[in-house]
Write an enzyme that holds these catalytic residues in place. Structure first.
Site, PDB file in Angstrom:
ATOM      1  N   GLU A  37     -11.390  -2.110  -2.688  1.00  0.00           N
ATOM      2  CA  GLU A  37     -10.781  -1.339  -1.609  1.00  0.00           C
ATOM      3  C   GLU A  37      -9.754  -0.374  -2.206  1.00  0.00           C
ATOM      4  O   GLU A  37      -9.600  -0.277  -3.424  1.00  0.00           O
ATOM      5  CB  GLU A  37     -10.107  -2.278  -0.601  1.00  0.00           C
ATOM      6  CG  GLU A  37      -9.033  -3.169  -1.204  1.00  0.00           C
ATOM      7  CD  GLU A  37      -8.502  -4.195  -0.215  1.00  0.00           C
ATOM      8  OE1 GLU A  37      -9.093  -4.352   0.874  1.00  0.00           O
ATOM      9  OE2 GLU A  37      -7.482  -4.845  -0.539  1.00  0.00           O
ATOM     10  N   ASP A  77       0.815  -1.217   0.000  1.00  0.00           N
ATOM     11  CA  ASP A  77       0.000   0.000   0.000  1.00  0.00           C
ATOM     12  C   ASP A  77       0.851   1.272   0.000  1.00  0.00           C
ATOM     13  O   ASP A  77       0.696   2.134   0.864  1.00  0.00           O
ATOM     14  CB  ASP A  77      -0.933   0.016   1.220  1.00  0.00           C
ATOM     15  CG  ASP A  77      -1.677  -1.283   1.416  1.00  0.00           C
ATOM     16  OD1 ASP A  77      -2.228  -1.790   0.430  1.00  0.00           O
ATOM     17  OD2 ASP A  77      -1.698  -1.798   2.548  1.00  0.00           O
TER      18      ASP A  77
END
Length: 329
Positions: A199, A34
């Protein structure tokens, strides 16, 4: 014979057009999840932040590296009193009101007992971050999960995008400060729906376009220690929709709102598995002030690695000249 020649030429053209560039050189040994990227024009350094180590900080004098892990954002953990406050996730960084501003998630795997916090710094260097604490939270039974933050300042004001699985990705306003919730959760529904593995929402407006783009990661992301990979096509990938405002709605190239439950699923593909790049996602986009180009960073697994191996930093340039983001060399 003519039809055979035409068919061969079309096949060659398809290969050329569909070829996806590999990540630019210099980052394929940097283990991240991420990632988020920004540039400090004063120190002339790039900063990449990632999940783990209370938010890892990597720096480099060039976008091609080499990258050095220089420490963490919140070395004493988050002030948020919640399980997981030393295992911080999914950073997002921007420059707001004269300070570098980083949003992060506090949670545990599979839990909705989550929160998004924010910290600020004058330089992005380790030891300079001030934790302002919680911005929003979620609990079991909510239609959203308060993780995967992303911030954008648009003409309406400061907007916080968030969400993972459950009923999808949402957005609320912040005002008057970077840690002040101005509208109730769950807010505006931007992407995904109940049961879809969507997401990592990221809203971005390139300088070259009037559109806002709603990026998200879709599919199953391989984790360290996994013993198998998902069926082909179900692994992580980066999808997008576009719209006239930072609050959506966002539509894919077929004209479908990316919140809709359709078959095939909504969203236009930006980056999927190719060559040795497997399950790319967890993306962040910014305009690089050095090159003037739009840059996307993400994590991916090397297909040649054993199943359950780490994920690495991927960096690519994006071209929006067609009206849609295209990964280019």
């Amino acid at each position: 014979m003519k039809s055979a020649i035409i068919g061969s030429l079309l096949g060659i053209l398809t290969v050329v057009v569909s070829a996806t560039p590999n990540p630019i050189a210099g980052s394929d040994t940097v283990v991240v999840r991420d990632p988020a990227i920004w540039y400090n024009s004063g120190s002339k350094k790039y900063f990449v932040f990632s999940t783990g180590n209370k938010i890892n900080i990597f720096t480099s004098s060039a976008i091609t590296g080499p990258w050095t892990n220089v420490g963490s954002v919140l070395s004493s953990c988050s002030v948020i009193n919640l399980s997981g406050n030393c295992d911080l996730w999914a950073p997002d960084v921007n420059f707001l009101d004269g300070l570098y501003t980083l949003y992060y998630a506090v949670s545990s795997l599979g839990s909705q007992n989550s929160a998004i916090g924010v910290a600020t710094s004058p330089s992005m260097e380790p030891g300079t971050w001030t934790d302002l604490g919680q911005v929003i939270s979620s609990k079991t039974g909510d239609v959203f999960n308060a993780i995967d933050p992303n911030i954008i300042l648009d003409p309406v004001g400061l907007q916080l995008t968030f969400g993972s699985y459950w009923n999808g990705i949402y957005q609320v306003g912040l005002w008057p400060g970077v840690n002040n919730q101005a509208s109730p959760t769950p807010g505006t529904h931007l992407a995904g729906y109940n049961g879809r593995p969507a997401e990592g929402g990221f809203v971005y407006k390139p300088a070259s376009q009037s559109y806002y783009y709603g990026f998200f990661s879709d599919g199953i992301t391989p984790l360290v220690g996994a013993t198998s990979r998902p069926p082909a096509g179900q692994e992580y990938k980066v999808l997008v929709g576009r719209g006239a405002a930072g609050q959506g709605p966002f539509y894919d190239q077929l004209g479908n709102d990316i919140t809709l439950d359709l078959n095939p699923p909504t969203g236009t593909l930006v980056l999927g598995s190719h060559d040795n790049v497997y399950a790319p996602g967890g993306q962040s986009i910014f305009e690089d002030p050095v090159s003037g180009r739009d840059v996307m960073v993400y994590h991916y697994v090397k297909l040649s690695d054993p199943v359950g191996g780490p994920s690495y930093l991927g960096i690519n340039y994006l071209d929006f000249s067609s009206g849609w983001p295209v990964v280019v060399a």
